[in-house]
Design a protein around this motif. Structure first.
Motif, PDB file in Angstrom:
ATOM      1  N   PHE A  57       0.963  -1.360   0.138  1.00 31.67           N
ATOM      2  CA  PHE A  57       0.034  -0.144   0.240  1.00 31.67           C
ATOM      3  C   PHE A  57       0.985   1.353   0.154  1.00 31.67           C
ATOM      4  O   PHE A  57       0.476   2.353  -0.597  1.00 31.67           O
ATOM      5  CB  PHE A  57      -0.815   0.148   1.240  1.00 31.67           C
ATOM      6  N   LEU A  58       2.169   1.198   0.836  1.00 32.60           N
ATOM      7  CA  LEU A  58       2.727   2.575   0.776  1.00 32.60           C
ATOM      8  C   LEU A  58       3.415   2.492  -0.588  1.00 32.60           C
ATOM      9  O   LEU A  58       3.737   3.789  -1.120  1.00 32.60           O
ATOM     10  CB  LEU A  58       3.812   2.287   2.083  1.00 32.60           C
ATOM     11  N   ALA A  59       3.921   1.403  -1.121  1.00 30.55           N
ATOM     12  CA  ALA A  59       4.626   1.458  -2.377  1.00 30.55           C
ATOM     13  C   ALA A  59       3.962   1.925  -3.416  1.00 30.55           C
ATOM     14  O   ALA A  59       4.240   2.884  -4.242  1.00 30.55           O
ATOM     15  CB  ALA A  59       5.278   0.055  -2.811  1.00 30.55           C
ATOM     16  N   THR A  60       2.550   1.588  -3.473  1.00 33.68           N
ATOM     17  CA  THR A  60       1.353   2.166  -4.596  1.00 33.68           C
ATOM     18  C   THR A  60       1.292   3.665  -4.402  1.00 33.68           C
ATOM     19  O   THR A  60       1.117   4.278  -5.241  1.00 33.68           O
ATOM     20  CB  THR A  60       0.307   1.373  -4.398  1.00 33.68           C
ATOM     21  N   PHE A  61       1.201   3.809  -2.929  1.00 33.99           N
ATOM     22  CA  PHE A  61       0.934   5.479  -2.809  1.00 33.99           C
ATOM     23  C   PHE A  61       2.232   6.435  -3.105  1.00 33.99           C
ATOM     24  O   PHE A  61       2.037   7.410  -3.949  1.00 33.99           O
ATOM     25  CB  PHE A  61       0.628   5.648  -1.475  1.00 33.99           C
ATOM     26  N   ALA A  62       3.491   5.704  -3.007  1.00 29.67           N
ATOM     27  CA  ALA A  62       4.618   6.489  -3.329  1.00 29.67           C
ATOM     28  C   ALA A  62       4.642   6.441  -4.816  1.00 29.67           C
ATOM     29  O   ALA A  62       5.180   7.296  -5.523  1.00 29.67           O
ATOM     30  CB  ALA A  62       6.066   5.881  -3.042  1.00 29.67           C
ATOM     31  N   ALA A  63       4.167   5.280  -5.788  1.00 31.25           N
ATOM     32  CA  ALA A  63       3.983   5.684  -7.125  1.00 31.25           C
ATOM     33  C   ALA A  63       3.025   6.522  -7.440  1.00 31.25           C
ATOM     34  O   ALA A  63       3.460   7.314  -8.760  1.00 31.25           O
ATOM     35  CB  ALA A  63       3.496   4.232  -7.648  1.00 31.25           C
ATOM     36  N   ALA A 196      -3.830  25.676 -12.271  1.00 33.50           N
ATOM     37  CA  ALA A 196      -5.066  24.642 -12.725  1.00 33.50           C
ATOM     38  C   ALA A 196      -4.337  23.580 -13.781  1.00 33.50           C
ATOM     39  O   ALA A 196      -4.725  22.440 -13.453  1.00 33.50           O
ATOM     40  CB  ALA A 196      -6.287  25.178 -13.336  1.00 33.50           C
ATOM     41  N   THR A 197      -3.802  24.016 -14.636  1.00 26.96           N
ATOM     42  CA  THR A 197      -2.969  23.085 -15.662  1.00 26.96           C
ATOM     43  C   THR A 197      -1.975  22.314 -14.941  1.00 26.96           C
ATOM     44  O   THR A 197      -1.960  21.041 -15.119  1.00 26.96           O
ATOM     45  CB  THR A 197      -2.366  24.096 -16.697  1.00 26.96           C
ATOM     46  N   VAL A 198      -1.151  22.879 -14.202  1.00 25.61           N
ATOM     47  CA  VAL A 198      -0.159  21.972 -13.464  1.00 25.61           C
ATOM     48  C   VAL A 198      -0.769  21.106 -12.685  1.00 25.61           C
ATOM     49  O   VAL A 198      -0.702  19.847 -12.413  1.00 25.61           O
ATOM     50  CB  VAL A 198       0.765  22.979 -12.718  1.00 25.61           C
ATOM     51  N   PHE A 199      -1.745  21.360 -11.729  1.00 23.36           N
ATOM     52  CA  PHE A 199      -2.530  20.659 -10.849  1.00 23.36           C
ATOM     53  C   PHE A 199      -3.318  19.428 -11.788  1.00 23.36           C
ATOM     54  O   PHE A 199      -3.132  18.232 -11.307  1.00 23.36           O
ATOM     55  CB  PHE A 199      -3.559  21.296 -10.169  1.00 23.36           C
ATOM     56  N   GLY A 200      -3.817  19.810 -12.695  1.00 28.89           N
ATOM     57  CA  GLY A 200      -4.522  18.804 -13.650  1.00 28.89           C
ATOM     58  C   GLY A 200      -3.780  17.679 -14.148  1.00 28.89           C
ATOM     59  O   GLY A 200      -3.899  16.662 -14.347  1.00 28.89           O
ATOM     60  N   LEU A 201      -2.599  18.078 -14.702  1.00 34.26           N
ATOM     61  CA  LEU A 201      -1.883  17.211 -15.345  1.00 34.26           C
ATOM     62  C   LEU A 201      -1.177  16.398 -14.090  1.00 34.26           C
ATOM     63  O   LEU A 201      -0.769  15.231 -14.501  1.00 34.26           O
ATOM     64  CB  LEU A 201      -0.456  18.046 -16.128  1.00 34.26           C
ATOM     65  N   ALA A 202      -0.786  16.958 -12.848  1.00 33.96           N
ATOM     66  CA  ALA A 202      -0.333  16.161 -11.802  1.00 33.96           C
ATOM     67  C   ALA A 202      -1.516  15.090 -11.476  1.00 33.96           C
ATOM     68  O   ALA A 202      -1.017  13.922 -11.291  1.00 33.96           O
ATOM     69  CB  ALA A 202      -0.010  17.061 -10.765  1.00 33.96           C
ATOM     70  N   MET A 203      -2.512  15.401 -11.527  1.00 39.41           N
ATOM     71  CA  MET A 203      -3.372  14.469 -11.103  1.00 39.41           C
ATOM     72  C   MET A 203      -3.640  13.370 -12.274  1.00 39.41           C
ATOM     73  O   MET A 203      -4.121  12.272 -11.928  1.00 39.41           O
ATOM     74  CB  MET A 203      -4.974  15.115 -11.087  1.00 39.41           C
ATOM     75  N   SER A 204      -3.471  13.870 -13.472  1.00 35.11           N
ATOM     76  CA  SER A 204      -3.856  13.087 -14.670  1.00 35.11           C
ATOM     77  C   SER A 204      -2.689  11.974 -14.580  1.00 35.11           C
ATOM     78  O   SER A 204      -2.970  10.531 -14.696  1.00 35.11           O
ATOM     79  CB  SER A 204      -3.442  13.735 -15.933  1.00 35.11           C
ATOM     80  N   ASN A 205      -1.485  12.465 -14.431  1.00 35.54           N
ATOM     81  CA  ASN A 205      -0.395  11.181 -14.293  1.00 35.54           C
ATOM     82  C   ASN A 205      -0.175  10.488 -12.961  1.00 35.54           C
ATOM     83  O   ASN A 205       0.306   9.394 -13.071  1.00 35.54           O
ATOM     84  CB  ASN A 205       1.003  11.887 -14.495  1.00 35.54           C
ATOM     85  N   GLY A 206      -0.637  11.058 -11.929  1.00 41.40           N
ATOM     86  CA  GLY A 206      -0.986  10.187 -10.854  1.00 41.40           C
ATOM     87  C   GLY A 206      -1.836   9.097 -11.185  1.00 41.40           C
ATOM     88  O   GLY A 206      -1.616   8.107 -10.470  1.00 41.40           O
ATOM     89  N   LEU A 207      -2.840   9.373 -11.628  1.00 35.82           N
ATOM     90  CA  LEU A 207      -4.049   8.040 -12.175  1.00 35.82           C
ATOM     91  C   LEU A 207      -3.263   7.072 -12.825  1.00 35.82           C
ATOM     92  O   LEU A 207      -3.224   5.915 -13.057  1.00 35.82           O
ATOM     93  CB  LEU A 207      -5.053   8.605 -12.675  1.00 35.82           C
ATOM     94  N   ILE A 208      -2.290   7.620 -13.877  1.00 31.98           N
ATOM     95  CA  ILE A 208      -1.458   6.736 -14.844  1.00 31.98           C
ATOM     96  C   ILE A 208      -0.710   5.744 -14.019  1.00 31.98           C
ATOM     97  O   ILE A 208      -0.338   4.920 -14.403  1.00 31.98           O
ATOM     98  CB  ILE A 208      -1.044   7.542 -15.889  1.00 31.98           C
ATOM     99  N   ALA A 209       0.115   6.535 -13.146  1.00 33.15           N
ATOM    100  CA  ALA A 209       1.221   5.921 -12.393  1.00 33.15           C
ATOM    101  C   ALA A 209       0.406   4.741 -11.365  1.00 33.15           C
ATOM    102  O   ALA A 209       0.814   3.963 -11.594  1.00 33.15           O
ATOM    103  CB  ALA A 209       1.878   6.815 -11.558  1.00 33.15           C
ATOM    104  N   LEU A 210      -0.681   4.991 -11.201  1.00 37.70           N
ATOM    105  CA  LEU A 210      -1.416   4.048 -10.224  1.00 37.70           C
ATOM    106  C   LEU A 210      -1.669   3.093 -11.100  1.00 37.70           C
ATOM    107  O   LEU A 210      -1.558   1.807 -10.650  1.00 37.70           O
ATOM    108  CB  LEU A 210      -2.669   4.809  -9.702  1.00 37.70           C
TER     109      LEU A 210
END
Length: 322
Positions: A57-63, A196-210
């Motif tokens: 779980f910790l490893a996934t959160f770090a990802a 908003a753009t930086v936050f949105g791209l961060a959220m997008s790639n967070g989902l992709i890394a997940l």
């Protein structure tokens, strides 16, 4: 049945990738190429941490955090450095290839000895279904691991979809959507377009890394090549989902994106089941994407032509009656 359950499970996991692509591709109108590096980054970070004894779980959160950082870098390059958004994604994607190699220390990291989320799902399934190795589903014998993974992934994807839906209905989410539609208007309202753009791209790639972290744990390994061409799959899922729901409502688009991802994976599984040469898989994927792009437009043109024909026929009939 095993092939079907496996395709459904992998399709649901890849739905997280499709949701991330939806945020960048539809909310911000940016074909973000960072996805090809972020999915591998999520897998490599999670795998490297689990191999060194960290909790899954910790490893996934770090990802997820690593993916968010990658997306934020792309956003900063596009907004603060004024680099073309497509080129920004390509630059970060290229750099992430070396980053992923450094994180893993080699090109492939097996997870056979690590305690992954798949193991936790299997343990939970054994408690629910008993200690039997298989369960009966419509007369088919299905392993407890496969059934547990499918149910767990389905529940998690539903949770993520609901979280996205309610987020996009908040003030921040509405501002993000407006940023993609009309940056000048949202800037006049006092909202930072760059933020908003930086936050949105961060959220997008967070989902992709997940998504990458879950794929690595489901398949049992992380590979530096696993992200190649993955952005095409995400875009195809988004387009197929839009064609299926035929609506611009956020909730329906999120649900359609998930359905599109699962359907796309099922089409690939069926093609392989019918004897498709694995070497031709990328060609078939490109054809599926081509069909997803072209067929909806052809359908709309056909309906428009039929509507015009009916209008002309009605006008001619009125002229004859007169």
């Amino acid at each position: 049945m095993t092939l079907l359950i496996g395709a459904l499970t992998l399709g649901l996991i890849l739905a997280l990738l499709a949701l991330g692509v939806y945020v960048s591709f539809r909310i911000f109108n940016m074909p973000d190429m960072t996805a090809e590096g972020s999915v591998t980054l999520g897998a490599s970070v999670a795998a490297a941490l689990m191999v060194h004894g960290y909790n899954a779980f910790l490893a996934t959160f770090a990802a997820v955090l690593a993916g968010c950082c990658a997306g934020a870098v792309t956003g900063l390059l596009a907004t603060k450095c004024k680099i073309n958004s497509l080129l920004s994604g390509i630059l970060v994607m290229t750099a992430l290839y070396s980053v992923n190699l450094h994180v893993m220390g080699k090109s492939n990291v097996p997870l056979l000895e690590a305690k992954t989320l798949s193991n936790y799902a299997t343990d939970l399934g054994e408690k629910v279904f008993g200690h039997a190795s298989t369960i009966d589903v419509a007369g088919w014998a299905v392993s407890v691991r496969d059934a547990s993974m499918l149910i767990s992934v389905f529940g998690f994807v539903v949770f993520v979809c609901l979280a996205l839906y309610f987020f996009f209905r908040t003030d921040m989410g509405t501002a993000m959507r407006a940023t993609g539609d009309n940056p000048a208007m949202i800037c006049a309202l006092g909202v930072s377009v760059d933020g908003a753009t930086v936050f949105g791209l961060a959220m997008s790639n967070g989902l992709i890394a997940l998504c990458g972290a879950l794929i690595a744990q489901y398949q049992g390994f992380a590979d530096v090549q696993m992200g190649i061409g993955i952005v095409v799959l995400g875009i195809a899922s988004v387009i197929i989902g839009e064609a299926l729901v035929g609506s611009r409502a956020v909730g329906l688009l999120i649900a359609g994106t998930v359905i599109g991802s699962v359907l796309f994976r099922l089409l690939v599984a069926i093609a392989l089941r019918w004897g498709l040469n694995p070497n031709d898989l990328k060609i078939v994927t490109a054809l599926f994407v081509f069909a997803a792009l072209v067929v909806p437009n052809l359908g709309r043109k056909y309906q428009a032509n039929r509507a015009r024909s009916r209008q002309l026929a009605a006008a001619n009939a009125q002229g004859v009656d007169a």
